[in-house]
Design a protein around this motif. Structure first.
Motif, short mmCIF file in Angstrom:
data_model
loop_
_atom_site.label_atom_id
_atom_site.label_comp_id
_atom_site.label_asym_id
_atom_site.label_seq_id
_atom_site.Cartn_x
_atom_site.Cartn_y
_atom_site.Cartn_z
N ARG A 33 -24.96 -4.92 14.23
CA ARG A 33 -24.55 -3.74 13.46
C ARG A 33 -23.18 -4.07 12.86
NH1 ARG A 33 -21.75 1.25 13.66
NH2 ARG A 33 -22.91 2.95 12.66
N ARG A 34 -23.20 -4.57 11.66
CA ARG A 34 -21.97 -5.06 11.04
C ARG A 34 -21.08 -3.92 10.57
NH1 ARG A 34 -24.30 -10.40 7.73
NH2 ARG A 34 -24.53 -11.68 9.61
N SER A 35 -19.81 -4.19 10.57
CA SER A 35 -18.81 -3.19 10.22
C SER A 35 -17.74 -3.83 9.36
CB SER A 35 -18.19 -2.63 11.52
OG SER A 35 -17.02 -1.88 11.24
N LEU A 36 -16.96 -3.01 8.66
CA LEU A 36 -15.84 -3.52 7.85
C LEU A 36 -14.51 -3.31 8.54
CD1 LEU A 36 -16.91 -2.34 4.27
CD2 LEU A 36 -17.16 -4.61 5.28
N ILE A 37 -14.53 -2.91 9.79
CA ILE A 37 -13.29 -2.70 10.54
C ILE A 37 -12.70 -4.04 10.96
CG2 ILE A 37 -12.30 -1.76 12.67
CD1 ILE A 37 -14.32 0.47 12.53
N GLY A 38 -11.39 -4.17 10.81
CA GLY A 38 -10.68 -5.36 11.29
C GLY A 38 -11.25 -6.64 10.73
N ASP A 39 -11.69 -7.55 11.62
CA ASP A 39 -12.20 -8.86 11.20
C ASP A 39 -13.51 -8.75 10.43
OD1 ASP A 39 -10.05 -10.03 12.45
OD2 ASP A 39 -11.15 -10.55 14.29
N ASP A 244 -8.94 1.05 7.84
CA ASP A 244 -10.25 0.88 8.47
C ASP A 244 -11.14 2.09 8.18
OD1 ASP A 244 -9.74 -1.62 9.54
OD2 ASP A 244 -9.12 -0.85 11.50
N ALA A 245 -10.55 3.28 8.23
CA ALA A 245 -11.33 4.49 7.96
C ALA A 245 -11.85 4.50 6.53
CB ALA A 245 -10.48 5.73 8.22
N ALA A 246 -11.01 4.06 5.57
CA ALA A 246 -11.44 4.00 4.18
C ALA A 246 -12.58 3.01 4.01
CB ALA A 246 -10.26 3.62 3.29
N ARG A 247 -12.49 1.88 4.71
CA ARG A 247 -13.56 0.87 4.60
C ARG A 247 -14.85 1.36 5.24
NH1 ARG A 247 -9.57 -4.29 5.96
NH2 ARG A 247 -8.81 -4.55 3.82
N GLU A 248 -14.75 2.09 6.33
CA GLU A 248 -15.95 2.63 6.94
C GLU A 248 -16.59 3.71 6.07
OE1 GLU A 248 -17.51 1.83 10.55
OE2 GLU A 248 -16.98 0.32 9.06
N ARG A 249 -15.78 4.43 5.30
CA ARG A 249 -16.35 5.44 4.40
C ARG A 249 -17.21 4.79 3.33
NH1 ARG A 249 -11.34 8.05 5.16
NH2 ARG A 249 -10.48 7.21 3.21
#
Length: 257
Positions: A33-39, A244-249
């Motif tokens: 489950r890929r994410s844009l948070i941090g790394d 991080d919140a902006a990237r998750e949006r």
């Protein structure tokens, strides 16, 4: 406003969404489950950098993970703060498909979704005939972001990647989404550069919002005519959490802080 540069920048932002979709689908196939948070953001950028400059989504049929990719309106609202899809209204007076106001839209300027139709093309006619049949059937509704040459697919999302692969237009009803005039947008350089590249506010008294895709979004906004604030904004407390919140949006997710 530089119309040519603006069109090119919008197409690059659309391509970034398609690349992000494919990266997420690849992760899903691997059980991630890929994410844009941090790394995660750097991992996506590294994956993106390996792609050819002429990359177009393969538009393969996806029968499972399509819900794991961002909704077009959510993606653009995060990538371009100020874009508001709430006021979008399509003309319901034309209930009959044959009487609706159809527009041919360059698919390279449409943020869509994954190709989810399992049709097998006629060997003599190919995929163009499939797309023509879909276009003839109607049903697509696209929201144009203010006066930008940029559209979010509200209905008819899953035909977009196929049209992009074929370099063909899509036929849709088009309605307007709200977006500020260029004079209401101010870009802020933010330090430290390795953490936050740029933020945007609507006017000097607006609260700057971090751009989750600074390169692509800045190209759109500067070509649109947004101006730069003369100073440099220092990163605020909790700036990484806000970024991080902006990237998750972008992914339609809400990061609890």
């Amino acid at each position: 406003m530089d119309a040519g540069a603006l069109r090119q920048a919008c197409a690059q932002l659309v391509a970034a969404k398609a690349q992000l979709d494919d990266w997420l689908v690849e992760g899903n196939a691997l059980g991630e489950r890929r994410s844009l948070i941090g790394d995660g953001f750097e991992a996506w950028r590294t994956w993106q950098a390996r792609l050819p400059s002429s990359y177009v989504s393969p538009a393969d049929f996806h029968d499972g993970p399509w819900r794991e990719v961002p909704e077009p309106c959510q993606f653009l609202a995060a990538a371009l703060p100020g874009a508001d899809f709430g006021p979008v209204r399509f003309d319901r007076a034309h209930a009959d498909l044959g009487n609706r106001p159809w527009t041919e839209v360059d698919s390279a300027l449409v943020v869509g979704g994954l190709w989810r139709r399992p049709e097998v093309p006629d060997p003599w006619e190919g995929w163009r005939a499939v797309l023509a049949k879909i276009n003839e059937g109607g049903g697509a509704q696209y929201a144009q972001v203010g006066s930008l040459p940029l559209y979010a697919a509200v209905e008819g999302k899953n035909r977009v990647s196929l049209a992009q692969r074929l370099r063909s237009p899509v036929t849709a009803e088009v309605a307007a989404a709200a977006f500020p005039e260029a004079g209401c947008l101010r870009l802020h350089r933010v330090r430290p550069w390795h953490t936050v590249a740029v933020a945007v506010s609507q006017g000097d008294d607006g609260e700057p919002q971090y751009l989750p895709l600074p390169e692509e979004s800045t190209a759109v906004l500067t070509a649109y005519g947004a101006s730069w604030h003369p100073g440099t904004m220092g990163a605020r407390g909790g700036h990484q959490d806000a970024l991080d919140a902006a990237r998750e949006r972008l992914l339609g997710r809400i990061l609890r802080m």
